[in-house]
Design an enzyme around this catalytic site. Structure first.
Site, short mmCIF file in Angstrom:
data_model
loop_
_atom_site.label_atom_id
_atom_site.label_comp_id
_atom_site.label_asym_id
_atom_site.label_seq_id
_atom_site.Cartn_x
_atom_site.Cartn_y
_atom_site.Cartn_z
N ASP A 1 0.81 -1.23 0.00
CA ASP A 1 0.00 0.00 0.00
C ASP A 1 0.84 1.28 0.00
O ASP A 1 0.52 2.25 0.69
CB ASP A 1 -0.96 0.03 1.19
CG ASP A 1 -2.01 -1.06 1.14
OD1 ASP A 1 -2.11 -1.73 0.09
OD2 ASP A 1 -2.72 -1.25 2.13
N ASP B 1 -0.41 -4.59 -3.80
CA ASP B 1 -1.41 -3.52 -4.01
C ASP B 1 -0.79 -2.14 -3.75
O ASP B 1 -1.43 -1.27 -3.16
CB ASP B 1 -2.61 -3.70 -3.07
CG ASP B 1 -3.26 -5.07 -3.19
OD1 ASP B 1 -3.14 -5.68 -4.27
OD2 ASP B 1 -3.86 -5.53 -2.21
#
Length: 330
Positions: free
Chosen positions: A166, A189
């Site tokens: 992230d 991600d």
């Protein structure tokens, strides 16, 4: 000056009051700084970036440039929603470093802890940053955001964004961000969120086998993440990375004119364990090169754009008419 001993017409009185008022406003207009310097050694106006932001005018009518001299600034920085038009300019990308180490478990605020882990949070519209590095130093310990953007019309130029899971969060339905000549690294991600973002001439490096993007594009939003002329690289031993997986059902991510390394999985995309998302996401590629380009083995529910379709992916269209204010590298 108006005195009681003289008769003044109503019109003259109004004109006088207007001039006095205008003069006062003109004085006030000059009372806030539009250029500030941050330096660790005390030779600038401030020794911390947050102190300079705190001293910035609320909703200014001119851009406010904050020049940050080389140094390691170990601080958690927030550009508040009322601090619009801030330009954060580092002395050099390699040596002007903002770093902090918050992560999900450290924050311990429940299931939404991720969104409090940022090193730099941008909430003020019309923000720009250039020539610096933003790091979440927590390491591979779960969700830990380096740069969190929750503002519209944000330009990021010649900036390194480093983290693991992230690293870069692009929030805000309809909010637009533009990245030019940037370096972005992470594991899982590490580019995610619902915002509209365009990346041009950037390097995106995967530090582990996982997923590059996790878009959560709203259904009524035309564009999610668009990567144009980017280079996808990876650390040694990394050999299976997906271009993206959908955080929400209408995720949109497109790679065009880009160099995809051998580490990109032949399937290209993943459905995050939910077959229903295959019917609603929009994942596409066009005119890519490199050993990770494999249209034959891509998942059937991804798209290969036609020449005509690819013409829609211009800065003007993706940014909905906004022209990012990008300057050349130092």
């Amino acid at each position: 000056m108006i005195t009681k001993n003289k008769r003044t017409s109503p019109l003259a009185l109004l004109i006088t009051l207007f001039l006095v008022s205008f003069g006062a406003r003109s004085v006030v207009a000059q009372e806030y700084a539009t250029k500030m310097v941050v330096s660790k050694d005390g030779t600038g106006d401030f020794t911390s970036i947050q102190a300079a932001i705190n001293a910035s005018k609320t909703y200014p009518w001119h851009d406010i440039s904050i020049f940050v001299k080389n140094g390691v600034y170990a601080e958690k920085v927030e550009v508040y929603s009322w601090n619009t038009r801030i330009k954060l300019i580092g002395e050099s990308k390699e040596n002007t470093i903002i770093t902090y180490g918050d992560h999900f478990n450290k924050i311990n605020l429940g299931r939404n802890s991720t969104f409090h882990t940022y090193t730099l949070m941008v909430r003020g519209n019309d923000f720009s940053a250039q020539n610096l590095t933003i790091i979440n130093s927590a390491g591979a310990v779960g969700q830990a955001v380096a740069l969190h953007i929750e503002a519209d019309r944000v330009s990021i130029n010649n900036v390194a964004i480093k983290g693991h899971q992230d690293s870069l969060y692009l929030a805000g339905e309809g909010f637009r961000s533009y990245f030019k000549d940037c370096y972005i690294e992470g594991t899982t991600d590490f580019i995610f969120g619902e915002g509209t973002a365009m990346f041009e001439d950037c390097e995106v490096k995967s530090l582990s086998n996982s997923y590059i993007t996790a878009a959560s594009t709203p259904k009524n939003q035309a564009f999610g993440f668009v990567f144009n002329r980017v280079k996808l690289t990876a650390s040694a031993a990394v050999d299976k990375v997906y271009l993206g997986r959908p955080w929400r059902h209408h995720a949109k991510t497109v790679f065009i004119n880009s160099d995809l390394g051998l580490h990109i999985a032949p399937e290209g995309w993943q459905n995050w364990g939910d077959v229903s998302k295959q019917e609603t996401v929009f994942y596409a590629e066009f005119n890519n090169s490199g050993q990770g380009t494999n249209s034959i083995k891509r998942v059937a529910w991804a798209h290969q754009l036609s020449q005509v379709e690819a013409q829609d992916y211009t800065i003007k269209n993706v940014m909905r008419g906004w022209q990012p204010n990008i300057v050349s590298k130092k």
